[in-house]
Design a protein around this motif. Structure first.
Motif, PDB file in Angstrom:
ATOM      1  N   THR A 202       0.862  -1.132   0.027  1.00  0.00           N
ATOM      2  CA  THR A 202       0.046  -0.027   0.041  1.00  0.00           C
ATOM      3  C   THR A 202       0.934   1.176   0.007  1.00  0.00           C
ATOM      4  N   ASN A 203       0.366   2.554   0.071  1.00  0.00           N
ATOM      5  CA  ASN A 203       1.199   3.485   0.005  1.00  0.00           C
ATOM      6  C   ASN A 203       1.848   3.930   1.484  1.00  0.00           C
TER       7      ASN A 203
ATOM      8  N   ILE B   6       7.020   7.278   9.501  1.00  0.00           N
ATOM      9  CA  ILE B   6       8.419   7.759   9.062  1.00  0.00           C
ATOM     10  C   ILE B   6       8.331   8.675   8.029  1.00  0.00           C
ATOM     11  N   TYR B   7       7.708   8.292   6.899  1.00  0.00           N
ATOM     12  CA  TYR B   7       7.733   9.182   5.916  1.00  0.00           C
ATOM     13  C   TYR B   7       6.452   9.483   5.160  1.00  0.00           C
ATOM     14  N   GLY B   8       5.439   9.058   5.967  1.00  0.00           N
ATOM     15  CA  GLY B   8       3.999   9.660   5.591  1.00  0.00           C
ATOM     16  C   GLY B   8       3.606   8.901   4.253  1.00  0.00           C
ATOM     17  N   LYS B   9       2.464   9.084   3.703  1.00  0.00           N
ATOM     18  CA  LYS B   9       2.049   8.249   2.707  1.00  0.00           C
ATOM     19  C   LYS B   9       2.716   8.441   1.620  1.00  0.00           C
ATOM     20  N   LEU B  10       3.221   7.404   0.718  1.00  0.00           N
ATOM     21  CA  LEU B  10       3.883   7.668  -0.216  1.00  0.00           C
ATOM     22  C   LEU B  10       3.031   8.305  -1.564  1.00  0.00           C
ATOM     23  N   LYS B  11       3.605   9.072  -2.303  1.00  0.00           N
ATOM     24  CA  LYS B  11       2.844   9.493  -3.600  1.00  0.00           C
ATOM     25  C   LYS B  11       3.252   8.678  -4.567  1.00  0.00           C
ATOM     26  N   LYS B  12       2.595   8.790  -5.967  1.00  0.00           N
ATOM     27  CA  LYS B  12       2.679   8.044  -6.814  1.00  0.00           C
ATOM     28  C   LYS B  12       4.246   8.357  -7.396  1.00  0.00           C
ATOM     29  N   GLY B  13       5.085   7.019  -7.622  1.00  0.00           N
ATOM     30  CA  GLY B  13       6.308   7.135  -7.881  1.00  0.00           C
ATOM     31  C   GLY B  13       6.819   5.526  -7.774  1.00  0.00           C
ATOM     32  N   THR B  14       8.153   5.502  -8.259  1.00  0.00           N
ATOM     33  CA  THR B  14       9.013   4.375  -8.109  1.00  0.00           C
ATOM     34  C   THR B  14       9.857   4.529  -7.007  1.00  0.00           C
TER      35      THR B  14
ATOM     36  N   ILE C 251      20.332  -4.899   0.856  1.00  0.00           N
ATOM     37  CA  ILE C 251      19.477  -5.328   0.136  1.00  0.00           C
ATOM     38  C   ILE C 251      18.303  -4.449  -0.133  1.00  0.00           C
ATOM     39  N   TYR C 252      17.498  -4.671  -1.410  1.00  0.00           N
ATOM     40  CA  TYR C 252      16.625  -3.835  -1.475  1.00  0.00           C
ATOM     41  C   TYR C 252      15.384  -4.430  -2.683  1.00  0.00           C
ATOM     42  N   VAL C 253      14.514  -3.958  -2.522  1.00  0.00           N
ATOM     43  CA  VAL C 253      13.263  -4.388  -3.474  1.00  0.00           C
ATOM     44  C   VAL C 253      12.814  -3.063  -3.993  1.00  0.00           C
ATOM     45  N   GLU C 254      12.557  -2.812  -5.268  1.00  0.00           N
ATOM     46  CA  GLU C 254      12.051  -1.706  -5.864  1.00  0.00           C
ATOM     47  C   GLU C 254      10.506  -2.079  -6.171  1.00  0.00           C
ATOM     48  N   PHE C 255       9.822  -0.658  -5.867  1.00  0.00           N
ATOM     49  CA  PHE C 255       8.159  -0.994  -6.005  1.00  0.00           C
ATOM     50  C   PHE C 255       7.654   0.445  -6.378  1.00  0.00           C
ATOM     51  N   GLU C 256       6.453   0.135  -7.271  1.00  0.00           N
ATOM     52  CA  GLU C 256       5.767   1.332  -7.692  1.00  0.00           C
ATOM     53  C   GLU C 256       4.467   1.662  -6.856  1.00  0.00           C
ATOM     54  N   ILE C 257       4.261   3.159  -6.647  1.00  0.00           N
ATOM     55  CA  ILE C 257       2.853   3.232  -6.049  1.00  0.00           C
ATOM     56  C   ILE C 257       2.188   4.029  -7.385  1.00  0.00           C
ATOM     57  N   LYS C 258       1.055   3.686  -7.382  1.00  0.00           N
ATOM     58  CA  LYS C 258       0.306   4.115  -8.487  1.00  0.00           C
ATOM     59  C   LYS C 258      -0.766   4.926  -8.020  1.00  0.00           C
TER      60      LYS C 258
END
Length: 140
Positions: free
Chosen positions: A47-48, A111-119, A133-140
């Motif tokens: 989720t965001n 910590i960061y609030g609700k993430l806006k659209k983006g990668t 280590i990391y994982v990429e994700f997208e918020i639509k």
């Protein structure tokens, strides 16, 4: 007089734009280069404000993973640190199970609030190294 006001407004706009862009700090984290430890997001949990992550550790070493994580945003193919609220992390070490997996729910709203659209990418430190280590994700 109108020209002076317009010039002053343009100058202030440029200063504000400069402050916004200068406030972005490029990522300088060292990324783990092996393929024996991976990070993924459990299906249907993103989720965001949070996600459940899965760490798969086939390194044959006994690593522990904590609650702490970082989130960065990709802007024009460059990763930038997100501004975060000061956070106190509970110092707990988790290990992978008999299937070499560990599931953790990471909630970043406080910590960061609700993430806006983006990668974005979520990063976790590998305990015995200064690598992430990391994982990429997208918020639509």
């Amino acid at each position: 007089m109108k020209k002076k006001i317009i010039i002053l407004c343009l100058l202030l706009a440029l200063i504000i734009i400069g402050i916004v862009f200068l406030n972005k700090e490029k990522s300088n984290l060292k990324i783990y280069q092996g393929n024996d430890i991976t990070l993924s997001i459990k299906e249907n949990t993103l989720t965001n404000t949070s996600a459940t992550i899965i760490i798969t550790d086939n390194s044959n070493k006994k690593h522990t993973y904590g609650n702490e994580f970082l989130i960065e945003k990709k802007i024009k193919n460059t990763w930038y640190k997100l501004a975060a609220q000061e956070t106190w992390w509970e110092l707990i070490g988790y290990e992978v199970d008999e299937n070499n997996k560990l599931e953790l729910t990471q909630n970043w709203e406080s910590i960061y609030g609700k993430l806006k659209k983006g990668t974005y990418r979520l990063l976790k430190k590998v305990d015995s190294t200064n690598e992430y280590i990391y994982v990429e994700f997208e918020i639509k």
